[in-house]
Design a protein around this motif. Structure first.
Motif, mmCIF file in Angstrom:
data_model
loop_
_atom_site.group_PDB
_atom_site.id
_atom_site.type_symbol
_atom_site.label_atom_id
_atom_site.label_comp_id
_atom_site.label_asym_id
_atom_site.label_seq_id
_atom_site.Cartn_x
_atom_site.Cartn_y
_atom_site.Cartn_z
ATOM 1 N N ILE A 1 44.133 43.944 40.357
ATOM 2 C CA ILE A 1 42.976 44.774 40.722
ATOM 3 C C ILE A 1 43.397 46.211 41.030
ATOM 4 C CG2 ILE A 1 41.148 45.140 42.453
ATOM 5 C CD1 ILE A 1 40.658 42.123 42.373
ATOM 6 N N PRO A 2 44.400 46.451 41.902
ATOM 7 C CA PRO A 2 44.786 47.842 42.133
ATOM 8 C C PRO A 2 45.359 48.521 40.882
ATOM 9 C CG PRO A 2 46.114 46.353 43.491
ATOM 10 C CD PRO A 2 45.089 45.530 42.803
ATOM 11 N N LEU A 3 46.074 47.767 40.048
ATOM 12 C CA LEU A 3 46.657 48.365 38.849
ATOM 13 C C LEU A 3 45.595 48.721 37.811
ATOM 14 C CD1 LEU A 3 49.864 46.181 38.503
ATOM 15 C CD2 LEU A 3 49.703 48.543 39.310
ATOM 16 N N LEU A 4 44.555 47.917 37.707
ATOM 17 C CA LEU A 4 43.436 48.272 36.830
ATOM 18 C C LEU A 4 42.642 49.433 37.430
ATOM 19 C CD1 LEU A 4 42.041 44.787 35.773
ATOM 20 C CD2 LEU A 4 42.968 46.524 34.234
ATOM 21 N N ILE B 1 47.413 49.814 34.364
ATOM 22 C CA ILE B 1 47.339 48.883 33.242
ATOM 23 C C ILE B 1 45.958 48.984 32.613
ATOM 24 C CG2 ILE B 1 49.086 47.318 34.177
ATOM 25 C CD1 ILE B 1 46.817 45.435 35.019
ATOM 26 N N ASP B 2 45.864 48.614 31.344
ATOM 27 C CA ASP B 2 44.599 48.715 30.616
ATOM 28 C C ASP B 2 43.742 47.462 30.728
ATOM 29 O OD1 ASP B 2 45.236 51.271 29.654
ATOM 30 O OD2 ASP B 2 46.338 50.423 27.961
ATOM 31 N N LEU B 3 44.391 46.313 30.685
ATOM 32 C CA LEU B 3 43.682 45.030 30.683
ATOM 33 C C LEU B 3 44.443 44.030 31.536
ATOM 34 C CD1 LEU B 3 43.162 44.704 26.830
ATOM 35 C CD2 LEU B 3 41.360 45.194 28.478
ATOM 36 N N ASN C 1 34.540 39.819 40.631
ATOM 37 C CA ASN C 1 33.388 40.631 40.983
ATOM 38 C C ASN C 1 33.904 41.834 41.768
ATOM 39 O OD1 ASN C 1 30.867 41.615 41.520
ATOM 40 N ND2 ASN C 1 30.335 40.048 43.016
ATOM 41 N N HIS C 2 34.106 42.938 41.062
ATOM 42 C CA HIS C 2 34.647 44.141 41.666
ATOM 43 C C HIS C 2 33.887 45.325 41.089
ATOM 44 C CE1 HIS C 2 37.513 47.377 42.525
ATOM 45 N NE2 HIS C 2 37.985 46.580 43.481
ATOM 46 N N PRO C 3 33.480 46.285 41.916
ATOM 47 C CA PRO C 3 32.636 47.379 41.406
ATOM 48 C C PRO C 3 33.299 48.238 40.329
ATOM 49 C CG PRO C 3 33.308 47.815 43.678
ATOM 50 C CD PRO C 3 33.732 46.413 43.354
ATOM 51 N N GLN C 4 34.626 48.303 40.286
ATOM 52 C CA GLN C 4 35.295 49.138 39.296
ATOM 53 C C GLN C 4 35.753 48.372 38.058
ATOM 54 O OE1 GLN C 4 38.434 51.440 40.987
ATOM 55 N NE2 GLN C 4 37.115 52.448 42.465
ATOM 56 N N GLN D 1 39.729 35.075 32.040
ATOM 57 C CA GLN D 1 38.969 36.317 31.941
ATOM 58 C C GLN D 1 39.841 37.466 31.462
ATOM 59 O OE1 GLN D 1 36.429 36.709 35.725
ATOM 60 N NE2 GLN D 1 37.984 35.193 36.223
ATOM 61 N N LEU D 2 39.292 38.263 30.593
ATOM 62 C CA LEU D 2 39.920 39.502 30.171
ATOM 63 C C LEU D 2 39.162 40.603 30.902
ATOM 64 C CD1 LEU D 2 42.062 40.765 28.334
ATOM 65 C CD2 LEU D 2 40.285 40.974 26.587
ATOM 66 N N ILE D 3 39.865 41.321 31.782
ATOM 67 C CA ILE D 3 39.237 42.283 32.690
ATOM 68 C C ILE D 3 39.763 43.682 32.379
ATOM 69 C CG2 ILE D 3 38.888 42.893 35.130
ATOM 70 C CD1 ILE D 3 37.847 40.125 34.464
#
Length: 181
Positions: free
Chosen positions: A33-36, A41-43, A52-55, A169-171
């Motif tokens: 999550i912090p790296l995205l 990181i891209d994915l 479920n994260h707003p960003q 999941q791919l995020i």
């Protein structure tokens, strides 16, 4: 879980886009999550409850069937249906403590008042499978991780029904531009 889904995806992608380089890094669930969020990181490809994260935005969500597996004849393999109470005293071979489906399985045991008898815990699904295949205990894993062993009848799916709602999941970051490739 990446070793079960990603090879086919990457092979297909590289066939279509051979000039694109892919760098794959294995991370703990808490790290992505912090790296995205900061675009390091891209994915991220994760097995977890729906993120479920707003960003962040999921590009792909495939539900994973979580089950309990054992070699034929290992208790409680012969039961028509298996409840959490049936795991009392049964040696368990489990994934790491931060694993989402392990947490839910242990919560099921706790609700039934059953202390888990953990023989081994490891972050390696391959180690969990090999220890289970050796007859040392019961494991809880996504079915896709043991499908070949089920097909060969080396393992059986215990009739322990879960509603864990875990997804591959791919995020990506919601503002991250994704090339047409």
């Amino acid at each position: 879980i990446c070793i079960y889904r990603l090879p086919k995806i990457i092979r297909s992608f590289q066939t279509r886009y051979p000039e694109v380089e892919i760098y794959l890094k294995v991370l703990d669930i808490a790290d992505f999550i912090p790296l995205l969020s900061d675009h390091t990181i891209d994915l991220a490809f994760v097995l977890e409850h729906p993120v479920n994260h707003p960003q962040l935005r999921p590009e792909l969500q495939l539900e994973a069937q979580i089950g309990a597996f054992a070699v034929p004849g290992h208790p409680p393999a012969d039961a028509a249906t298996v409840s959490a109470a049936d795991f009392a005293g049964v040696p368990l071979i489990l994934t790491g403590r931060d694993c989402c489906y392990r947490r839910q399985f242990e919560a099921d045991l706790a609700k039934a008042g059953i202390p888990p008898k953990i023989l081994l815990e490891t972050g390696s699904i391959q180690v969990v499978k090999q220890m289970t295949l050796s007859g040392m205990g019961v494991c809880v894993l996504p079915q896709q991780c043991v499908q070949q062993e089920l097909d060969r009848k080396e393992l059986i799916n215990l009739e322990f029904h879960t509603d864990y709602r875990i997804f591959s999941q791919l995020i990506r970051h919601k503002d991250k531009w994704i090339s047409p490739a």
